[in-house]
Design a protein around this motif. Sequence first.
Motif, PDB file in Angstrom:
ATOM      1  N   GLU A   1      50.200  36.847  37.864  1.00 12.78           N
ATOM      2  CA  GLU A   1      51.345  37.210  38.702  1.00 12.78           C
ATOM      3  C   GLU A   1      50.913  37.626  40.095  1.00 12.78           C
ATOM      4  O   GLU A   1      51.667  37.469  41.062  1.00 12.78           O
ATOM      5  N   ILE A   2      49.687  38.154  40.206  1.00 17.59           N
ATOM      6  CA  ILE A   2      49.225  38.726  41.463  1.00 17.59           C
ATOM      7  C   ILE A   2      48.392  37.749  42.293  1.00 17.59           C
ATOM      8  O   ILE A   2      48.596  37.617  43.505  1.00 17.59           O
ATOM      9  N   PHE A   3      47.442  37.062  41.644  1.00 22.27           N
ATOM     10  CA  PHE A   3      46.479  36.242  42.377  1.00 22.27           C
ATOM     11  C   PHE A   3      46.856  34.768  42.389  1.00 22.27           C
ATOM     12  O   PHE A   3      47.521  34.273  41.465  1.00 22.27           O
ATOM     13  N   PRO A   4      46.398  34.020  43.416  1.00 18.85           N
ATOM     14  CA  PRO A   4      46.591  32.567  43.420  1.00 18.85           C
ATOM     15  C   PRO A   4      45.765  31.925  42.307  1.00 18.85           C
ATOM     16  O   PRO A   4      44.768  32.506  41.856  1.00 18.85           O
ATOM     17  N   PRO A   5      46.161  30.732  41.832  1.00 16.85           N
ATOM     18  CA  PRO A   5      45.505  30.112  40.671  1.00 16.85           C
ATOM     19  C   PRO A   5      43.999  29.942  40.815  1.00 16.85           C
ATOM     20  O   PRO A   5      43.257  30.102  39.839  1.00 16.85           O
ATOM     21  N   GLU A   6      43.527  29.620  42.033  1.00 15.08           N
ATOM     22  CA  GLU A   6      42.096  29.373  42.212  1.00 15.08           C
ATOM     23  C   GLU A   6      41.254  30.635  42.090  1.00 15.08           C
ATOM     24  O   GLU A   6      40.023  30.570  42.063  1.00 15.08           O
ATOM     25  N   GLU A   7      41.912  31.795  42.000  1.00 14.39           N
ATOM     26  CA  GLU A   7      41.191  33.050  41.883  1.00 14.39           C
ATOM     27  C   GLU A   7      41.202  33.598  40.451  1.00 14.39           C
ATOM     28  O   GLU A   7      40.677  34.679  40.195  1.00 14.39           O
ATOM     29  N   VAL A   8      41.829  32.865  39.517  1.00  9.90           N
ATOM     30  CA  VAL A   8      41.987  33.372  38.146  1.00  9.90           C
ATOM     31  C   VAL A   8      41.233  32.486  37.163  1.00  9.90           C
ATOM     32  O   VAL A   8      41.523  31.300  37.028  1.00  9.90           O
ATOM     33  N   LEU A   9      40.250  33.069  36.482  1.00  8.70           N
ATOM     34  CA  LEU A   9      39.494  32.355  35.461  1.00  8.70           C
ATOM     35  C   LEU A   9      40.384  32.105  34.245  1.00  8.70           C
ATOM     36  O   LEU A   9      41.190  32.956  33.856  1.00  8.70           O
ATOM     37  N   GLU A  10      40.245  30.914  33.636  1.00  9.10           N
ATOM     38  CA  GLU A  10      41.056  30.567  32.477  1.00  9.10           C
ATOM     39  C   GLU A  10      40.872  31.579  31.343  1.00  9.10           C
ATOM     40  O   GLU A  10      39.798  32.169  31.180  1.00  9.10           O
ATOM     41  N   TYR A  11      41.919  31.749  30.556  1.00 13.19           N
ATOM     42  CA  TYR A  11      41.967  32.772  29.505  1.00 13.19           C
ATOM     43  C   TYR A  11      40.741  32.714  28.597  1.00 13.19           C
ATOM     44  O   TYR A  11      40.028  33.714  28.430  1.00 13.19           O
ATOM     45  N   GLU A  12      40.480  31.572  27.989  1.00  8.75           N
ATOM     46  CA  GLU A  12      39.403  31.448  27.011  1.00  8.75           C
ATOM     47  C   GLU A  12      38.027  31.625  27.645  1.00  8.75           C
ATOM     48  O   GLU A  12      37.085  32.092  26.994  1.00  8.75           O
ATOM     49  N   LEU A  13      37.901  31.293  28.929  1.00  9.49           N
ATOM     50  CA  LEU A  13      36.612  31.419  29.594  1.00  9.49           C
ATOM     51  C   LEU A  13      36.220  32.876  29.839  1.00  9.49           C
ATOM     52  O   LEU A  13      35.091  33.165  30.250  1.00  9.49           O
ATOM     53  N   TRP A  14      37.127  33.793  29.570  1.00 15.50           N
ATOM     54  CA  TRP A  14      36.829  35.214  29.702  1.00 15.50           C
ATOM     55  C   TRP A  14      36.026  35.750  28.518  1.00 15.50           C
ATOM     56  O   TRP A  14      35.462  36.843  28.592  1.00 15.50           O
ATOM     57  N   ARG A  15      35.984  35.022  27.405  1.00 11.01           N
ATOM     58  CA  ARG A  15      35.389  35.562  26.188  1.00 11.01           C
ATOM     59  C   ARG A  15      33.944  36.022  26.406  1.00 11.01           C
ATOM     60  O   ARG A  15      33.569  37.159  26.099  1.00 11.01           O
ATOM     61  N   GLU A  16      33.117  35.142  26.941  1.00  4.64           N
ATOM     62  CA  GLU A  16      31.711  35.490  27.134  1.00  4.64           C
ATOM     63  C   GLU A  16      31.513  36.592  28.178  1.00  4.64           C
ATOM     64  O   GLU A  16      30.747  37.544  27.932  1.00  4.64           O
ATOM     65  N   PRO A  17      32.167  36.504  29.359  1.00  6.61           N
ATOM     66  CA  PRO A  17      31.977  37.580  30.343  1.00  6.61           C
ATOM     67  C   PRO A  17      32.355  38.963  29.821  1.00  6.61           C
ATOM     68  O   PRO A  17      31.674  39.948  30.108  1.00  6.61           O
ATOM     69  N   LEU A  18      33.434  39.041  29.037  1.00 12.56           N
ATOM     70  CA  LEU A  18      33.861  40.345  28.538  1.00 12.56           C
ATOM     71  C   LEU A  18      32.854  40.942  27.555  1.00 12.56           C
ATOM     72  O   LEU A  18      32.758  42.167  27.413  1.00 12.56           O
ATOM     73  N   GLU A  19      32.095  40.085  26.894  1.00 11.80           N
ATOM     74  CA  GLU A  19      31.104  40.557  25.940  1.00 11.80           C
ATOM     75  C   GLU A  19      29.788  40.915  26.612  1.00 11.80           C
ATOM     76  O   GLU A  19      28.890  41.469  25.982  1.00 11.80           O
ATOM     77  N   ASP A  20      29.668  40.605  27.908  1.00 13.05           N
ATOM     78  CA  ASP A  20      28.467  40.933  28.673  1.00 13.05           C
ATOM     79  C   ASP A  20      28.519  42.412  29.050  1.00 13.05           C
ATOM     80  O   ASP A  20      29.430  42.838  29.762  1.00 13.05           O
ATOM     81  N   PRO A  21      27.563  43.232  28.593  1.00 16.52           N
ATOM     82  CA  PRO A  21      27.624  44.670  28.873  1.00 16.52           C
ATOM     83  C   PRO A  21      27.516  45.012  30.356  1.00 16.52           C
ATOM     84  O   PRO A  21      27.897  46.099  30.775  1.00 16.52           O
ATOM     85  N   ARG A  22      27.008  44.060  31.171  1.00 21.40           N
ATOM     86  CA  ARG A  22      26.880  44.326  32.606  1.00 21.40           C
ATOM     87  C   ARG A  22      28.210  44.209  33.332  1.00 21.40           C
ATOM     88  O   ARG A  22      28.369  44.728  34.441  1.00 21.40           O
ATOM     89  N   ILE A  23      29.163  43.499  32.740  1.00 22.39           N
ATOM     90  CA  ILE A  23      30.463  43.291  33.365  1.00 22.39           C
ATOM     91  C   ILE A  23      31.435  44.330  32.813  1.00 22.39           C
ATOM     92  O   ILE A  23      31.641  44.430  31.609  1.00 22.39           O
ATOM     93  N   ARG A  24      32.020  45.069  33.717  1.00 25.30           N
ATOM     94  CA  ARG A  24      32.859  46.190  33.315  1.00 25.30           C
ATOM     95  C   ARG A  24      34.299  45.926  33.747  1.00 25.30           C
ATOM     96  O   ARG A  24      34.606  45.867  34.943  1.00 25.30           O
ATOM     97  N   VAL A  25      35.160  45.737  32.769  1.00 24.23           N
ATOM     98  CA  VAL A  25      36.578  45.455  33.009  1.00 24.23           C
ATOM     99  C   VAL A  25      37.396  46.604  32.448  1.00 24.23           C
ATOM    100  O   VAL A  25      37.319  46.906  31.253  1.00 24.23           O
ATOM    101  N   PHE A  26      38.131  47.252  33.317  1.00 19.78           N
ATOM    102  CA  PHE A  26      38.953  48.391  32.913  1.00 19.78           C
ATOM    103  C   PHE A  26      40.395  48.164  33.353  1.00 19.78           C
ATOM    104  O   PHE A  26      40.639  47.532  34.383  1.00 19.78           O
ATOM    105  N   VAL A  27      41.314  48.704  32.579  1.00 17.73           N
ATOM    106  CA  VAL A  27      42.728  48.631  32.936  1.00 17.73           C
ATOM    107  C   VAL A  27      43.306  50.038  33.026  1.00 17.73           C
ATOM    108  O   VAL A  27      42.845  50.969  32.362  1.00 17.73           O
ATOM    109  N   ALA A  28      44.296  50.172  33.878  1.00 22.55           N
ATOM    110  CA  ALA A  28      45.079  51.399  33.953  1.00 22.55           C
ATOM    111  C   ALA A  28      46.297  51.193  33.062  1.00 22.55           C
ATOM    112  O   ALA A  28      47.074  50.248  33.273  1.00 22.55           O
ATOM    113  N   VAL A  29      46.436  52.048  32.084  1.00 19.70           N
ATOM    114  CA  VAL A  29      47.532  51.913  31.116  1.00 19.70           C
ATOM    115  C   VAL A  29      48.515  53.062  31.308  1.00 19.70           C
ATOM    116  O   VAL A  29      48.143  54.242  31.239  1.00 19.70           O
ATOM    117  N   HIS A  30      49.767  52.704  31.553  1.00 27.02           N
ATOM    118  CA  HIS A  30      50.832  53.691  31.767  1.00 27.02           C
ATOM    119  C   HIS A  30      51.982  53.363  30.825  1.00 27.02           C
ATOM    120  O   HIS A  30      52.552  52.269  30.872  1.00 27.02           O
TER     121      HIS A  30
END
Length: 223
Positions: free
Chosen positions: A23-52
């Motif tokens: 919703e926020i970024f243009p398509p060329e800036e968003v990695l495909e859903y399934e391609l996130w699997r490996e990066p998220l499992e990489d301990p060096r990559i830190r992905v956090f969300v703000a939950v309200h």
Amino acid sequence: MDYRRITSIDDPLFEKMHRLMGEIFPPEEVLEYELWREPLEDPRIRVFVAVHEGEVVGATEYRYYPDWNIAMTDFTIIGRHGLGIGRFLARKREKDLHELAQAGGKELYGMFAEIYDPYERDDHDFGGVMPMHPYVRREVLSHLGYKRLDLAYVHPSWKNDGEAVEGLDFCFMPTDETVQDVPASLVADFLTTYYTVLPNKPQQWLDMMEGIRSKDRIGLLPL
């Protein structure tokens, strides 16, 4: 508001985060859903969300490179105004990164980020969320201490289609505000490593990298 780390695409919060990215970024800036699997499992990559109230209202991805003692902010998303999400994410990220550096007996050298240049490209409304507007974000990041590297910047599209993405500045926020330049070798080595995941590099990017490697240091300019 909670600061929650995501380490799997099977986490229900990831689906909400990925939808927010679309919703926020243009398509060329968003990695495909399934391609996130490996990066998220990489301990060096830190992905956090703000939950309200059970909803993902913001997110940030960053990584720390202990060998270089630098970090990279991949993205920051503010999904709503009036909740203080930007400051919440920035402070949580800063605390986490300084703790990572201190664990190795160091003080964080600084943090890279790609920042939209609305004076060159102003054709995306970022989901209509005003805190995400490029003019606003650029000023906020300037206030945080980011400076732009003195180079004409492009990066490979995250669609991995070999196209160059323009309209951004490559920036650095030194922990020591007196730092006026950075080693060109650090910039070149970092970008080479960062974009290894995308094999289809545009010629503009290759030319830029050659120019960077021909220098000794690269100046930091005001945003």
